[in-house]
Design a protein around this motif. Structure first.
Motif, PDB file in Angstrom:
ATOM      1  N   UNK A 235      -5.407   7.659   9.179  1.00  0.00           N
ATOM      2  CA  UNK A 235      -5.891   7.123   7.904  1.00  0.00           C
ATOM      3  C   UNK A 235      -7.413   7.003   7.916  1.00  0.00           C
ATOM      4  N   UNK A 236      -8.054   7.546   8.929  1.00  0.00           N
ATOM      5  CA  UNK A 236      -9.521   7.477   9.039  1.00  0.00           C
ATOM      6  C   UNK A 236     -10.068   8.888   9.151  1.00  0.00           C
ATOM      7  N   UNK A 237      -9.910   9.655   8.089  1.00  0.00           N
ATOM      8  CA  UNK A 237     -10.436  11.028   8.050  1.00  0.00           C
ATOM      9  C   UNK A 237     -11.586  11.107   7.061  1.00  0.00           C
TER      10      UNK A 237
ATOM     11  N   UNK B 139      -9.006   3.417   6.445  1.00  0.00           N
ATOM     12  CA  UNK B 139      -8.440   2.856   5.228  1.00  0.00           C
ATOM     13  C   UNK B 139      -6.975   3.257   5.181  1.00  0.00           C
ATOM     14  N   UNK B 140      -6.094   2.276   5.317  1.00  0.00           N
ATOM     15  CA  UNK B 140      -4.667   2.578   5.285  1.00  0.00           C
ATOM     16  C   UNK B 140      -4.181   2.939   3.890  1.00  0.00           C
ATOM     17  N   UNK B 141      -5.105   2.967   2.918  1.00  0.00           N
ATOM     18  CA  UNK B 141      -4.796   3.509   1.592  1.00  0.00           C
ATOM     19  C   UNK B 141      -4.859   5.037   1.587  1.00  0.00           C
ATOM     20  N   UNK B 142      -5.581   5.612   2.552  1.00  0.00           N
ATOM     21  CA  UNK B 142      -5.688   7.077   2.602  1.00  0.00           C
ATOM     22  C   UNK B 142      -4.342   7.712   2.935  1.00  0.00           C
ATOM     23  N   UNK B 143      -4.127   8.906   2.414  1.00  0.00           N
ATOM     24  CA  UNK B 143      -2.992   9.711   2.855  1.00  0.00           C
ATOM     25  C   UNK B 143      -3.312  10.204   4.259  1.00  0.00           C
TER      26      UNK B 143
ATOM     27  N   UNK C 115       0.832  -1.208   0.000  1.00  0.00           N
ATOM     28  CA  UNK C 115       0.000   0.000   0.000  1.00  0.00           C
ATOM     29  C   UNK C 115       0.862   1.251   0.000  1.00  0.00           C
ATOM     30  N   UNK C 116       1.916   1.263   0.816  1.00  0.00           N
ATOM     31  CA  UNK C 116       2.721   2.468   0.993  1.00  0.00           C
ATOM     32  C   UNK C 116       3.687   2.715  -0.159  1.00  0.00           C
ATOM     33  N   UNK C 117       4.243   1.643  -0.748  1.00  0.00           N
ATOM     34  CA  UNK C 117       5.290   1.809  -1.758  1.00  0.00           C
ATOM     35  C   UNK C 117       4.828   1.479  -3.179  1.00  0.00           C
ATOM     36  N   UNK C 118       3.843   0.574  -3.335  1.00  0.00           N
ATOM     37  CA  UNK C 118       3.413   0.146  -4.659  1.00  0.00           C
ATOM     38  C   UNK C 118       1.998   0.599  -5.001  1.00  0.00           C
ATOM     39  N   UNK C 119       1.294   1.216  -4.051  1.00  0.00           N
ATOM     40  CA  UNK C 119      -0.084   1.675  -4.251  1.00  0.00           C
ATOM     41  C   UNK C 119      -1.007   0.522  -4.633  1.00  0.00           C
ATOM     42  N   UNK C 120      -0.753  -0.650  -4.049  1.00  0.00           N
ATOM     43  CA  UNK C 120      -1.502  -1.859  -4.352  1.00  0.00           C
ATOM     44  C   UNK C 120      -2.005  -2.474  -3.036  1.00  0.00           C
TER      45      UNK C 120
ATOM     46  N   UNK D 209       6.715   8.067   6.594  1.00  0.00           N
ATOM     47  CA  UNK D 209       5.465   7.652   5.957  1.00  0.00           C
ATOM     48  C   UNK D 209       5.102   6.182   6.136  1.00  0.00           C
ATOM     49  N   UNK D 210       6.035   5.326   6.556  1.00  0.00           N
ATOM     50  CA  UNK D 210       5.775   3.884   6.552  1.00  0.00           C
ATOM     51  C   UNK D 210       5.212   3.427   7.895  1.00  0.00           C
ATOM     52  N   UNK D 211       3.949   3.782   8.152  1.00  0.00           N
ATOM     53  CA  UNK D 211       3.240   3.324   9.347  1.00  0.00           C
ATOM     54  C   UNK D 211       1.778   3.099   8.981  1.00  0.00           C
ATOM     55  N   UNK D 212       1.123   2.238   9.745  1.00  0.00           N
ATOM     56  CA  UNK D 212      -0.288   1.936   9.493  1.00  0.00           C
ATOM     57  C   UNK D 212      -1.024   1.829  10.819  1.00  0.00           C
ATOM     58  N   UNK D 213      -2.336   1.909  10.738  1.00  0.00           N
ATOM     59  CA  UNK D 213      -3.192   1.706  11.900  1.00  0.00           C
ATOM     60  C   UNK D 213      -3.681   0.263  11.890  1.00  0.00           C
ATOM     61  N   UNK D 214      -3.248  -0.496  12.879  1.00  0.00           N
ATOM     62  CA  UNK D 214      -3.591  -1.912  12.963  1.00  0.00           C
ATOM     63  C   UNK D 214      -4.966  -2.083  13.592  1.00  0.00           C
ATOM     64  N   UNK D 215      -5.504  -3.274  13.444  1.00  0.00           N
ATOM     65  CA  UNK D 215      -6.822  -3.560  14.030  1.00  0.00           C
ATOM     66  C   UNK D 215      -6.804  -4.878  14.800  1.00  0.00           C
ATOM     67  N   UNK D 216      -7.701  -4.959  15.771  1.00  0.00           N
ATOM     68  CA  UNK D 216      -8.025  -6.217  16.455  1.00  0.00           C
ATOM     69  C   UNK D 216      -9.502  -6.479  16.197  1.00  0.00           C
ATOM     70  N   UNK D 217      -9.828  -7.706  15.828  1.00  0.00           N
ATOM     71  CA  UNK D 217     -11.222  -8.047  15.525  1.00  0.00           C
ATOM     72  C   UNK D 217     -11.584  -9.369  16.188  1.00  0.00           C
ATOM     73  N   UNK D 218     -12.860  -9.540  16.437  1.00  0.00           N
ATOM     74  CA  UNK D 218     -13.336 -10.791  17.017  1.00  0.00           C
ATOM     75  C   UNK D 218     -14.677 -11.135  16.405  1.00  0.00           C
ATOM     76  N   UNK D 219     -14.984 -12.428  16.425  1.00  0.00           N
ATOM     77  CA  UNK D 219     -16.249 -12.897  15.857  1.00  0.00           C
ATOM     78  C   UNK D 219     -17.410 -12.498  16.766  1.00  0.00           C
ATOM     79  N   UNK D 220     -18.434 -11.961  16.167  1.00  0.00           N
ATOM     80  CA  UNK D 220     -19.609 -11.549  16.931  1.00  0.00           C
ATOM     81  C   UNK D 220     -20.276 -12.738  17.619  1.00  0.00           C
ATOM     82  N   UNK D 221     -20.058 -13.953  17.099  1.00  0.00           N
ATOM     83  CA  UNK D 221     -20.772 -15.133  17.600  1.00  0.00           C
ATOM     84  C   UNK D 221     -20.140 -15.735  18.850  1.00  0.00           C
ATOM     85  N   UNK D 222     -18.966 -15.269  19.291  1.00  0.00           N
ATOM     86  CA  UNK D 222     -18.322 -15.909  20.442  1.00  0.00           C
ATOM     87  C   UNK D 222     -19.008 -15.491  21.744  1.00  0.00           C
ATOM     88  N   UNK D 223     -18.699 -16.211  22.820  1.00  0.00           N
ATOM     89  CA  UNK D 223     -19.334 -15.950  24.110  1.00  0.00           C
ATOM     90  C   UNK D 223     -18.876 -14.632  24.706  1.00  0.00           C
ATOM     91  N   UNK D 224     -19.702 -14.079  25.576  1.00  0.00           N
ATOM     92  CA  UNK D 224     -19.330 -12.851  26.272  1.00  0.00           C
ATOM     93  C   UNK D 224     -18.126 -13.088  27.180  1.00  0.00           C
TER      94      UNK D 224
END
Length: 524
Positions: A500-502, A507-511, A310-315, A425-440
């Motif tokens: 990257x969320x403006x 989207x880590x594709x955003x400037x 994303x940062x160097x090849x725009x892909x 310029x070479x940094x990104x915003x990482x994410x943590x995700x979990x399945x909605x179906x798992x137990x509380x």
């Protein structure tokens, strides 16, 4: 049972009322709660520190696969300790509130970030390491165990949570893993809860011999009128590659380093007769015996790869982005070496610095199998790769330092200060995700890890002290959309003002820019 020896960073925060009378948990102990997490290897050190920070003092045991001697834990790790409801509010087992619980967290790193995305969306079971099959051996009197993680010692599980270096919707195009299709945004929204965690700095690592060659070419060394010793790793002595040069190298445009010229002279010619010492007392030649360009690349599905493309090849940010999946030539060059995780990346870069053959590259896909010899000729070459700044934060005198170093990009070193100022310029915003179906029960622990992963004070005092390089502090910054910041960086509680969320969602594709607000204290 035994007392845990806490890492220094964790011991520093253990004064928060933890019991000193607790005991570690042996692998035969039945957990009250078992959580399966998979995904990014770049953040393995961060996830480990965050979970350790929740444990009652003295109760943590760490289990690492020993499939590769010297690189234990590169594919699978597990953490087993007692959590209490003070550190994890809302802690419960089988839906019932509890004061404490024995929690076993599995972290699969094999395959990288996409394994923390696609299998969660699709509900597909993937391999995780067992620790209860008599397959783990305690290392002396430490809290560390090495485990055989093959065959019957693996169990197929649908991951409860995942961690990725970039948002799930970016796993398309060259980022699609071999065992899944491209992420369907609607399916991702339906299956997952996703939270941005922190900004993580990445860098461009090169083998030690190439690092010295670039120092020579850029006039940094004393012998050429500069002020730097051979291999010096301060910010002032780091050599540089431009964004365009990195793109040229990783998109397969350069076959051999003799094509890479400085003022009309091939880089390989500039280094004739030069030697260097990586700090281990072994004198090595700078000029390679193999002049082909070697690109140590993570496999498709890697978040480390995703951020670099994303940062160097725009892909895949643009349909006109450059392709990192080129064929190359083992005879003429360039040569691409596809490896699994960040530990394998270190082995790959070291193979060409030292003339070794330790990394394994991909043999077949779906499932990914790694059997190919990386450097069977034991050649010494110049290699470039991709890596987060969580890795190799060691001085030359440290025998555990791997023989690669980061370089500047567009004249800027990968430090927290430079990223905070909008220079790097070479940094990104990482994410943590979990399945909605798992137990509380599981969600409560996972959400606590995710919350702490975005905490400026925890990033500054628990994680980042381990990521101070000779050229400066690196690692993580909290996200400025969620936390206040001023025009000065506070290393004890670092916050990234750029985002990257403006324009819409993350989207880590955003400037990245600083979001419009009433905050007039902006580090411009």
């Amino acid at each position: 049972m035994k007392k845990q020896v806490l890492p220094a960073a964790i011991a520093a925060v253990s004064l928060l009322g933890f019991s000193q009378a607790s005991f570690a948990l042996a692998p035969a102990t039945t957990p009250d709660l078992e959580i399966f997490m998979s995904g990014a290897t770049a953040q393995d050190k961060g996830i480990a520190a965050l979970f350790e920070n929740l444990c009652d003092a003295g109760t943590l045991d760490v289990f690492k696969d020993n499939n590769k001697a010297g690189s234990e834990g590169k594919d699978h790790t597990a953490f087993f300790c007692t959590l209490n409801s003070t550190n994890v509010p809302g802690l419960s087992v089988n839906g019932n509130p509890v004061a404490s619980a024995k929690v076993l967290l599995h972290k699969r790193s094999q395959g990288g970030s996409a394994q923390g995305v696609n299998p969660l969306i699709d509900g597909v079971a993937i391999a995780a390491m067992r620790i209860d099959n008599g397959n783990c051996t305690q290392q002396g009197v430490t809290n560390t165990w090495f485990c055989n993680a093959q065959g019957a010692n693996l169990t197929n599980q649908v991951s409860d949570a995942g961690v990725s270096d970039v948002e799930p919707k970016l796993f398309t195009g060259p980022n699609k893993p071999s065992n899944a299709g491209a992420v369907d945004p609607a399916a991702a929204d339906a299956a997952l809860d996703v939270v941005p965690a922190a900004a993580l700095l990445f860098g461009v690592p090169v083998s030690d011999n190439l690092y010295v060659a670039l120092q020579k070419a850029q006039g940094l060394l004393v012998a050429d009128g500069g002020s730097c010793a051979v291999g010096a790793y301060t910010e002032a002595c780091m050599p540089n590659l431009t964004k365009q040069q990195v793109a040229e190298l990783i998109s397969g445009q350069i076959k051999r380093w003799s094509e890479f010229k400085i003022n009309g002279t091939a880089l390989t010619a500039l280094t004739a007769g030069m030697t260097y010492d990586s700090g281990d007392g072994v004198v090595r030649n700078v000029t390679p015996t193999d002049t082909k360009l070697h690109f140590c690349k993570r496999i498709d599905g890697s978040g480390t790869g995703a951020q670099m493309y994303a940062k160097f090849l725009n892909n895949p940010c643009s349909t006109a982005g450059l392709d990192p999946d080129w064929a190359g030539s083992n005879l003429a060059g360039p040569v691409k070496h596809e490896v699994s995780g960040s530990g394998d990346m270190e082995l790959c870069l070291e193979d060409f610095a030292d003339g070794e053959n330790n990394a394994k590259t991909i043999t077949s896909t779906n499932p990914d199998v790694f059997n190919n010899a990386n450097n069977s000729a034991l050649a010494k070459g110049w290699a470039i790769g991709m890596q987060s700044t969580e890795n190799n934060a060691r001085v030359d005198s440290d025998p555990k330092r791997k023989h690669y170093r980061f370089v500047k990009v567009d004249g800027v070193a990968p430090t927290l200060e430079n990223a905070f100022r909008g220079k790097y310029m070479d940094w990104v915003e990482q994410t943590i995700q979990w399945r909605k179906a798992i137990s509380q029960d599981k969600k409560t622990v996972i959400q606590k890890i995710a919350t702490d992963a975005s905490s400026p004070s925890i990033l500054g005092t628990v994680l980042n002290p381990d990521f101070v390089h000779p050229f400066g502090p690196a690692g993580y910054l909290a996200i400025g959309n969620n936390h206040p910041f001023t025009e000065n960086l506070n290393l004890s509680a670092p916050v990234m003002p750029y985002s990257h969320a403006v324009a819409g969602t993350l989207s880590n594709c955003q400037v990245p820019v600083i979001k419009s607000s009433t905050n007039t204290s902006k580090p411009m």
